[in-house]
Design a protein around this motif. Structure first.
Motif, PDB file in Angstrom:
ATOM      1  N   PRO A   1      -7.813   1.161   1.968  1.00 34.46           N
ATOM      2  CA  PRO A   1      -7.817   2.581   2.376  1.00 34.46           C
ATOM      3  C   PRO A   1      -6.440   3.153   2.665  1.00 34.46           C
ATOM      4  O   PRO A   1      -6.293   4.378   2.740  1.00 34.46           O
ATOM      5  N   GLU A   2      -5.421   2.291   2.831  1.00 31.06           N
ATOM      6  CA  GLU A   2      -4.085   2.770   3.130  1.00 31.06           C
ATOM      7  C   GLU A   2      -3.343   3.243   1.891  1.00 31.06           C
ATOM      8  O   GLU A   2      -2.302   3.889   1.995  1.00 31.06           O
TER       9      GLU A   2
ATOM     10  N   HIS B   1       0.806  -1.219   0.000  1.00 31.94           N
ATOM     11  CA  HIS B   1       0.000   0.000   0.000  1.00 31.94           C
ATOM     12  C   HIS B   1       0.841   1.272   0.000  1.00 31.94           C
ATOM     13  O   HIS B   1       0.299   2.364  -0.177  1.00 31.94           O
TER      14      HIS B   1
ATOM     15  N   ARG C   1     -14.150   8.842   9.001  1.00 38.34           N
ATOM     16  CA  ARG C   1     -12.941   9.413   8.417  1.00 38.34           C
ATOM     17  C   ARG C   1     -12.110   8.336   7.717  1.00 38.34           C
ATOM     18  O   ARG C   1     -11.532   8.571   6.651  1.00 38.34           O
ATOM     19  N   TYR C   2     -12.068   7.155   8.307  1.00 41.54           N
ATOM     20  CA  TYR C   2     -11.297   6.052   7.718  1.00 41.54           C
ATOM     21  C   TYR C   2     -11.931   5.586   6.407  1.00 41.54           C
ATOM     22  O   TYR C   2     -11.251   5.399   5.398  1.00 41.54           O
ATOM     23  N   GLN C   3     -13.243   5.416   6.407  1.00 41.96           N
ATOM     24  CA  GLN C   3     -13.916   4.921   5.211  1.00 41.96           C
ATOM     25  C   GLN C   3     -14.067   5.999   4.152  1.00 41.96           C
ATOM     26  O   GLN C   3     -14.266   5.684   2.974  1.00 41.96           O
TER      27      GLN C   3
ATOM     28  N   LYS D   1     -11.755   7.651   3.016  1.00 37.50           N
ATOM     29  CA  LYS D   1     -10.577   7.590   2.142  1.00 37.50           C
ATOM     30  C   LYS D   1     -10.922   6.994   0.783  1.00 37.50           C
ATOM     31  O   LYS D   1     -10.178   7.188  -0.190  1.00 37.50           O
ATOM     32  N   LEU D   2     -12.012   6.235   0.720  1.00 36.98           N
ATOM     33  CA  LEU D   2     -12.460   5.626  -0.543  1.00 36.98           C
ATOM     34  C   LEU D   2     -13.619   6.453  -1.085  1.00 36.98           C
ATOM     35  O   LEU D   2     -14.646   6.603  -0.430  1.00 36.98           O
ATOM     36  N   SER D   3     -13.454   6.959  -2.276  1.00 39.73           N
ATOM     37  CA  SER D   3     -14.480   7.816  -2.866  1.00 39.73           C
ATOM     38  C   SER D   3     -15.658   6.983  -3.370  1.00 39.73           C
ATOM     39  O   SER D   3     -15.528   5.774  -3.651  1.00 39.73           O
TER      40      SER D   3
ATOM     41  N   SER E   1      -2.604   5.613  -1.354  1.00 35.06           N
ATOM     42  CA  SER E   1      -2.785   7.055  -1.523  1.00 35.06           C
ATOM     43  C   SER E   1      -4.046   7.329  -2.340  1.00 35.06           C
ATOM     44  O   SER E   1      -4.407   6.557  -3.227  1.00 35.06           O
ATOM     45  N   ARG E   2      -4.698   8.429  -2.010  1.00 31.23           N
ATOM     46  CA  ARG E   2      -5.951   8.787  -2.682  1.00 31.23           C
ATOM     47  C   ARG E   2      -5.727   8.991  -4.180  1.00 31.23           C
ATOM     48  O   ARG E   2      -6.544   8.567  -5.007  1.00 31.23           O
TER      49      ARG E   2
END
Length: 518
Positions: A315-316, A282, A379-381, A383-385, A318-319
């Motif tokens: 989620p780890e 990741h 906030r954690y979830q 991270k995935l759009s 990068s966006r």
């Protein structure tokens, strides 16, 4: 004296013919290399000079000008070394001029031996396609051995002296490797076992998780993206590693396409028909995942072409890297644009991802208490759009509780799959049925799958779309998953149960599961 020798340069996976023009005149000793050469090519002077002298030839005492045409296309790599050396030898009349049908490929070592280079297979394949009369002179390499049996015009040599000896006397004084060259071939029919399958990974190793196994089978049969969510220890990674054992072997055409990608990437190609399985960490950069660089190279999405891309701890990542997956998931390729060039790499892969529902990993678990508050989970979830999650056709929740059940208690609708071999057999039958159905549909000119639905199934589909407020992509993919389910059950017609299972598989979303337990 002026002379020219032809070679091949690469722009991404596309090759283009390069005329290595040479002119040697009297004057102060100088070596000029023009025609937009990259830095790796500018260093060719010292390699070629030492290779010529150590092979018993004279380095000309005059002004040497080497021009790489077309002059407005940038050339990179070391594959033009041999062509430059032959151009100088021909211009100084140490060997006879080469025919325009000769194409020279290879990097030169200081002792005159020939080496492979990044993109050798792709360059050799492009050279062979230029003309039936083309004679390709290339280094003896395991990388291009699959091309040996396809064309007699590919001549492998070990060093520069062997090449010039063959050119001067017309005899095939070439020295290939002493071992027998074996070419991996795909069988005419698709077997139920694969060459190179790791026997340590089998679906029978997984106990329980019937829904997840069913989702894995559907994903393998229809190339549907799959998202696995659950607490630590629920078997997400273990299940994902077994996906590759369910896929059918690579065809000869698919293997050739993969060899081109791995050749350009400078990576060794597998010697079996097992589909690639790429699992980047990741911490991978956006360039490493999608490809790129000053001279673009394939990334993990292209190295997984015709295979599996597994993203653990989704989620780890990068966006920026994750959002870059949206284009290749839709079109099956990725285009990398730079100021001077644009390269397109194929990236038709099967995506499977795994994630925990929250930072501590136990949100929604029946066996462990979650230590995260609602804001931390959101906030954690986040991270995935939404657009990325919408591209997963299947989303499965995996509980960590370890339950052992006998095969007799397995639900008949889930097929009692015990081994990867059993699953491959069902997937093969489903794919054959899909090919026949799609061929017949083209002959009948059916406008869409919806037109072939029975009235009660069409009514249920319309009700699901309206009540669940599905967008166009979600509605289309639910129907596609339902069609795959029908193929797995050896049916062409989609029934209401297929639609219900497809919606159920997509509705088991990790975000919904984690908040449902709070």
């Amino acid at each position: 004296m002026y002379t020219v020798v032809y070679s091949v340069a690469l722009s991404g996976l596309n090759g283009f013919l390069v005329g290595v023009e040479g002119d040697v005149q009297n004057g102060l000793p100088a070596f000029e290399l023009v025609g937009l050469p990259a830095s790796s090519l500018r260093e060719a002077k010292e390699r070629v000079r030492s290779a010529l002298i150590n092979s018993g030839y004279q380095w000309p005492r005059g002004r040497i000008v080497i021009s790489l045409s077309p002059s407005d296309w940038r050339k990179n790599g070391t594959g033009l070394d041999l062509a430059i050396a032959l151009t100088i030898l021909s211009a100084t009349q140490q060997i006879a001029p080469l025919s325009s049908h000769h194409i020279a490929l290879g990097e030169l070592a200081l002792d005159g031996s020939l080496r492979g280079f990044r993109g050798l297979y792709t360059a050799a394949e492009f050279a062979l396609q230029q003309s039936r009369q083309a004679v390709v002179i290339a280094p003896s390499s395991d990388e291009i051995q699959p091309l040996y049996s396809e064309c007699d015009n590919l001549l492998p040599f070990n060093n520069l002296a062997n090449v010039t000896g063959w050119l001067c006397d017309g005899n095939a004084q070439r020295h290939t490797t002493t071992r027998t060259l074996t070419v991996p071939t795909a069988p005419a029919h698709i077997p139920f076992t694969q060459q190179g399958v790791n026997e340590a990974f089998d679906l029978s190793d997984m106990i329980g998780q019937r829904v997840a196994k069913r989702a894995l089978l559907i994903a393998a049969a229809g190339n549907h993206a799959l998202l696995l969510c659950g607490p630590p220890g629920s078997g997400k990674s273990m299940l994902a590693e077994r996906l590759n054992t369910l896929l059918l072997p690579l065809s000869q055409l698919e293997m050739s396409s993969l060899r081109q990608i791995y050749s350009v990437a400078g990576l060794p190609m597998q010697d079996h028909s097992l589909r690639p399985f790429r699992s980047p960490h990741h911490t991978v950069s956006t360039q490493g995942l999608l490809g790129g660089g000053a001279q673009p190279r394939p990334g993990e999405v292209s190295l997984a072409h015709h295979g599996v891309l597994f993203l653990d701890e989704l989620p780890e990542f990068s966006r920026q890297a994750l959002e870059g997956l949206r284009q290749p998931l839709e079109v099956g390729s990725i285009t990398i644009a730079r100021s001077s060039l644009s390269c397109t790499f194929p990236s038709r892969f099967l995506l499977i991802a795994a994630m925990n529902p929250c930072p501590c990993g136990y949100a929604g678990s029946h066996t462990h208490a979650c230590k995260c508050d609602a804001q931390a989970i959101r906030r954690y979830q986040a991270k995935l759009s939404g657009p990325l999650l919408d591209r997963f056709d299947l989303s499965v929740w995996m509980e960590s509780e370890y339950k052992i059940s006998s095969p007799e208690n397995e639900s008949p609708s889930y097929g009692k799959i015990l081994t990867s071999g059993d699953a491959r057999e069902r997937i093969l039958q489903a794919r054959l049925l899909r090919e026949r159905h799609e061929t017949d549909a083209k002959r009948r000119l059916d406008p869409s799958i919806i037109a072939s639905l029975a009235p009660e199934t069409r009514e249920l589909y319309s009700r699901l779309v309206n009540q669940l407020h599905l967008n166009m992509r979600s509605a289309k993919r639910i129907l596609s998953v339902a069609q795959t389910i029908s193929y797995l059950d050896n049916r062409i017609e989609i029934n209401p149960a297929d639609l219900a299972e497809a919606v159920h598989m997509r509705a088991l979303h990790p975000i919904e599961n984690s908040f449902a337990e709070m």
